[in-house]
Design a protein around this motif. Sequence first.
Motif, short mmCIF file in Angstrom:
data_model
loop_
_atom_site.label_atom_id
_atom_site.label_comp_id
_atom_site.label_asym_id
_atom_site.label_seq_id
_atom_site.Cartn_x
_atom_site.Cartn_y
_atom_site.Cartn_z
N SER A 1 -10.53 -7.64 -16.84
CA SER A 1 -11.85 -7.79 -16.22
C SER A 1 -12.98 -7.70 -17.24
O SER A 1 -14.10 -8.11 -16.95
N ILE B 1 -7.51 -0.85 2.57
CA ILE B 1 -8.60 -1.80 2.86
C ILE B 1 -8.35 -2.63 4.12
O ILE B 1 -9.27 -3.25 4.64
N PHE B 2 -7.12 -2.63 4.61
CA PHE B 2 -6.83 -3.35 5.86
C PHE B 2 -7.18 -2.51 7.08
O PHE B 2 -7.22 -3.02 8.19
N HIS C 1 -10.45 -10.44 -6.90
CA HIS C 1 -9.03 -10.70 -7.19
C HIS C 1 -8.12 -9.94 -6.24
O HIS C 1 -7.13 -9.34 -6.67
N GLY D 1 -7.61 4.63 -0.21
CA GLY D 1 -7.87 4.15 1.14
C GLY D 1 -7.21 2.80 1.33
O GLY D 1 -6.99 2.09 0.35
N VAL E 1 -3.99 4.40 -8.00
CA VAL E 1 -4.90 3.53 -8.77
C VAL E 1 -6.29 4.16 -8.81
O VAL E 1 -6.93 4.22 -9.87
N PHE F 1 -2.12 -11.63 -1.34
CA PHE F 1 -1.52 -11.65 0.00
C PHE F 1 -1.26 -13.08 0.47
O PHE F 1 -1.93 -14.01 0.04
N TYR G 1 0.82 -1.20 0.00
CA TYR G 1 0.00 0.00 0.00
C TYR G 1 0.86 1.26 0.00
O TYR G 1 1.82 1.36 0.75
N GLY H 1 -9.22 -1.64 -8.33
CA GLY H 1 -8.49 -1.66 -9.60
C GLY H 1 -9.10 -0.66 -10.56
O GLY H 1 -9.24 0.52 -10.25
C1 LIG Z 1 -5.34 -7.73 -8.62
S1 LIG Z 1 -5.97 -6.14 -8.32
C2 LIG Z 1 -7.71 -6.41 -8.53
C3 LIG Z 1 -8.43 -5.19 -9.02
C4 LIG Z 1 -9.94 -5.35 -9.23
N1 LIG Z 1 -10.65 -5.61 -8.00
C5 LIG Z 1 -10.20 -6.44 -10.24
O1 LIG Z 1 -10.73 -7.50 -9.87
O2 LIG Z 1 -9.87 -6.24 -11.41
C6 LIG Z 1 -5.80 -5.91 -6.59
C7 LIG Z 1 -6.02 -4.47 -6.20
O3 LIG Z 1 -5.96 -4.34 -4.78
C8 LIG Z 1 -5.32 -3.11 -4.48
N2 LIG Z 1 -4.77 -3.13 -3.11
C9 LIG Z 1 -3.81 -3.95 -2.63
N3 LIG Z 1 -3.59 -3.68 -1.34
C10 LIG Z 1 -4.41 -2.65 -1.00
C11 LIG Z 1 -4.63 -1.94 0.20
N4 LIG Z 1 -3.97 -2.24 1.31
N5 LIG Z 1 -5.57 -0.97 0.19
C12 LIG Z 1 -6.24 -0.66 -0.94
N6 LIG Z 1 -6.08 -1.31 -2.11
C13 LIG Z 1 -5.17 -2.31 -2.13
C14 LIG Z 1 -4.23 -3.02 -5.55
O4 LIG Z 1 -3.76 -1.70 -5.70
C15 LIG Z 1 -4.97 -3.54 -6.77
O5 LIG Z 1 -5.58 -2.53 -7.51
#
Ligand SMILES: C[S@@+](CC[C@H](N)C(=O)[O-])C[C@H]1O[C@@H](n2cnc3c(N)ncnc32)[C@H](O)[C@@H]1O
Length: 340
Positions: A158, A232-233, A247, A230, A208, A252, A140, A183
């Motif tokens: 997607s 998400i954790f 996705h 933001g 993003v 993780f 992040y 995403g």
């Molecule tokens: C593989 S992409 C999937 C994007 C979308 N949901 C899709 O299915 O096409 C994973 C997304 O999670 C976001 N992400 C990862 N860790 C994050 C965090 N701690 N807080 C917010 N977004 C996060 C990444 O930046 C990325 O855009």
Amino acid sequence: MTGQAQPEAGVAGEEALRLHQLMTSYLASKALFSALELGVFDALEAGPLTAEAVAKRLGLEARPSRILLLALLGERLVDRIDGQYRNSPSASLFLVSKSPRYIGKLAVHQDAHFAKMTELTRALRENKPVHNQPAYTGQYGGAQPWARAWVEAFRASSALMAEQLAAHSDLDGRKYLVDLGCGACSYSIALAQAYPDLRITAIDQPAVAEVASEYVAEAGLSDRITVRGGNIFEERFEDFDVALLSHVIQGFDRERAERLISHVHDWLPAGGELLMHTHLPESATVPFPYLFGLILLINSTQGGEAHDLASTQLWLENVGFRNMTITPVSPMSALFRATK
Ligand SMILES: C[S@@+](CC[C@H](N)C(=O)[O-])C[C@H]1O[C@@H](n2cnc3c(N)ncnc32)[C@H](O)[C@@H]1O
């Protein structure tokens, strides 16, 4: 003789052929990446051309033009009639940059992985990503010069799944959805289009989110989808009755994936629903869900992998989700639905 029974001669021939194809299929991927980079499909879209005419348009010599077009002919991406090449119908639809269904940006993304795949054996031995070019760390925050290219690739990939996800989501009566790790916002956009009463907040890393908000505006949905940065954790969304993780958990390691699911369960209100969309090998009918862990291995610093069905089910149950269902959404993805 010991070991497994040997296949019949004919079957052995078929298997040898299958293995030959497997060992050489990297050629097809790379031919497609180069053809897109050089603009072959754009050049052919105006009308049929000989290999020599394509060479002239693209500034190539005749020999590499003949070699590349033959490779594309073998993959049925171009047709050849009376010595002239033309785009196949699928190339016209998906590989011409002006087409509304263009998915060439996914090739740019995969080509970046391809460059790193030469180091795959080392990455497998050392359990470490490959850093021979800017890394998509998945971490992040921080500088993210790769954000636009990344988001463009998510949008392209997607496109194969977003409408199907909306069709399988069954959100009648739901009011507020949060798209965690949105995403390109393709899923938010498809869901907003399918459910006119739904309001959505879409969260991702700030760089993003900035690109995704352009796509939401393009779709004319900025009044119903709020896109912002933001973590998400950390963030909680107590007024929302549906959470979407598409996705995301695969990025993780197991401990963090379960922690994220637990965090979402913690802030969802009673009766709230989690939609988790993922490349699930157990329900896949194409190889990609089995393979994409390799991409995570060479890129991710967060320990991502293709989490299996049993672990994912266990995490959902452990943190308290109930009424779980798992539905294939597309040949390469499945949807977990569960309520708090
Ligand atoms: C593989 S992409 C999937 C994007 C979308 N949901 C899709 O299915 O096409 C994973 C997304 O999670 C976001 N992400 C990862 N860790 C994050 C965090 N701690 N807080 C917010 N977004 C996060 C990444 O930046 C990325 O855009």
